[in-house]
Design an enzyme around this catalytic site. Sequence first.
Site, PDB file in Angstrom:
ATOM      1  CG  ASP A  24      -1.664   1.251   1.472  1.00  0.00           C
ATOM      2  OD1 ASP A  24      -1.622   2.132   0.595  1.00  0.00           O
ATOM      3  OD2 ASP A  24      -2.341   1.363   2.524  1.00  0.00           O
ATOM      4  CE  LYS A  86      -1.665   6.872  -3.498  1.00  0.00           C
ATOM      5  NZ  LYS A  86      -2.242   6.021  -2.444  1.00  0.00           N
ATOM      6  CD  GLU A 185      -5.217   3.627  -2.488  1.00  0.00           C
ATOM      7  OE1 GLU A 185      -6.102   4.411  -2.103  1.00  0.00           O
ATOM      8  OE2 GLU A 185      -4.061   4.003  -2.774  1.00  0.00           O
ATOM      9  CG  ASP A 208      -9.302   5.232   2.099  1.00  0.00           C
ATOM     10  OD1 ASP A 208      -8.884   5.784   3.135  1.00  0.00           O
ATOM     11  OD2 ASP A 208      -8.552   4.680   1.273  1.00  0.00           O
TER      12      ASP A 208
END
Length: 612
Positions: A24, A86, A185, A208
């Site tokens: 992850d 990211k 994800e 999330d």
Amino acid sequence: MAKISINMKEGKINEQKEIIIGIDLGTTNSLVAIVNEGKPETIKINDSSSLVPSIIHFADNGKVVVGAEAKTKLITHPLHTIFSIKRLMGKSYGDLSQKQSLGYQIIDDSTESLVKIKVGDTFYSPIELSAEILKELKKIVEAYIDQPVSKTVITVPAYFNDAQRQATKDAGKLAGLNVLRIVNEPTAASLAYGIGLDSSTKTIAVYDLGGGTFDISILRIEDGVFEVLSTHGDTYLGGDDIDNAITRFWIDQYKIDMDQMDSSLRQELRIKSEEAKITLSDNDTYKANIGTLNLEISKIDFTKLVTPIIDKTIELCKKALKDAEINTSDLDQIVLVGGSTRIPELQSRISDFFGQQVFTELNPDEVVALGAAIQADVLAGNNKDVLLLDITPLSLGIETVGGLMDVIVPRNSKIPIKAGRNYTTSVDGQKNLKVSVFQGERDLVADNRKLGEFILKNIPPMPAGLPKISIHFIIDADGILRVKALEERSNTETEIEIKSQYGLSEEEMAKMLLDSMQHATEDMKIKALIEARNEGNGIVLATNKFIEQNGWLEDQDKTELLKLRDQLIHQLKQGDKDDINGAMETLNTFSRPLAEIALDKNVAKALHGKDL
Ligand code: AMP
């Protein structure tokens, strides 16, 4: 198949086909996980945690430090310490909206190329920097299982576009890892809960809320096939905003003078704010001191601060449900992911909104990595095959005459997918055909985003309209696009993999969708005009050819044809769609009987001399 003995730290010998790791790669933290004796586990980096801060520090001695140690350098060495990388993956300089807020230097060499980060005298791409994080994770897992690993599955947000997925894959390669699969994800989170591992059909929501980003995804799972029905989110909404709200609350409450606030007090306040937030999950008040300053916040005040943030996420959940064309009652399960979903108030609000209990059994920081490990285990052949099916977030197509977007793969198509269409040339003897690939929902390519282009060369000379050119879009399971153009009569073929430098942020994607709705009427008008012009230009060329090839035409017919042709040319220059259509119709009405005569003559000529 090779059997490898794995010497686990506890001294156990475990025989498995092959260890493929699950990663992850997060904005704030990253984790690595494996399946050990059939059970997924994240690899701990200390007694309590598996979280590796996604932070890279370049030390003076040239050493690269990743993780918790790098985090300690954020304040002292901001120019040499890189975080939130990211957010820059697959992005060009022009894509960035909040570049100023990052403490390090981002280089602007040209708007269409990928961003570079300057550290000292060296330039790094986000791919190279992410590779440093991946190398660290690789090292952590290799030390734990005491043997090298070379294959991995990496998770990305469901809305990541082609460029961002490709960049993630490249980062893996650079870190010495063969990235077997890029997994969404939310898909990984569902797998961690065992959803999709049996043959039942379910519709689920994955909510999330991490430190800096919020994502909501609606998935349908049938016979182990995952389909992302919709995704929404906000790339700047998360636990950090809650921390900031607490900091602001204290600044107001204690009348802290912002001008007097130095960076160390600011940092202390931020740390205490996060501590307060976490403490208030289990307690009714939080108290702390910074020097002589006594800080306090009650759960009631805290709840007031988080409410608007929860409200925002619920609005996005509503949008995702609407896009997926379902109601909350259609959902079988709600999975919570991300550290911020530990807040009890949030859990009860989300549970109320969806009208059912939410899944919170697994550590919300670890679910995505655990799911990645499960997917990796499937690929290693240790589990029954689980297919993954995703969707394209935006339509993909090519530019056709007049700058129109011709959609080949519509938005929300399931991938992997292969779709194609046939085209031809518009000019006699055309040798080359430029294929420009675009992404977006607007009718004109100028309003969409260019992903790349190539030229199909060496088409043998043929009259316009004769070549048969098929253009195929192939999107693989990782969401990476290849475009193929083939001239079928001559078998001339060209192919490109779209390694786009033209990343797209989620906000931009949302903006493009909104624009497409707002401009729908205007776009339709322009589209109709361009189509009428294309048709009109074709008729002008056909008329010229007709006059040239039919010497038998009476002078007065020829004059009339030329007059009507010129009227059409005039309307093509200044008329609207209706004027052009009118001029085409008048010309067609006049030329139709002449064309029939011509056809008869041609048939007679063709038959002449033949024995019937
Ligand atoms: P993630 O990005 O998923 O690792 O989530 C990190 C975020 O979760 C940070 O903003 C943390 O402050 C937050 N967090 C961790 N534990 C808790 C907790 N018990 N209550 C509220 N927020 C938490």
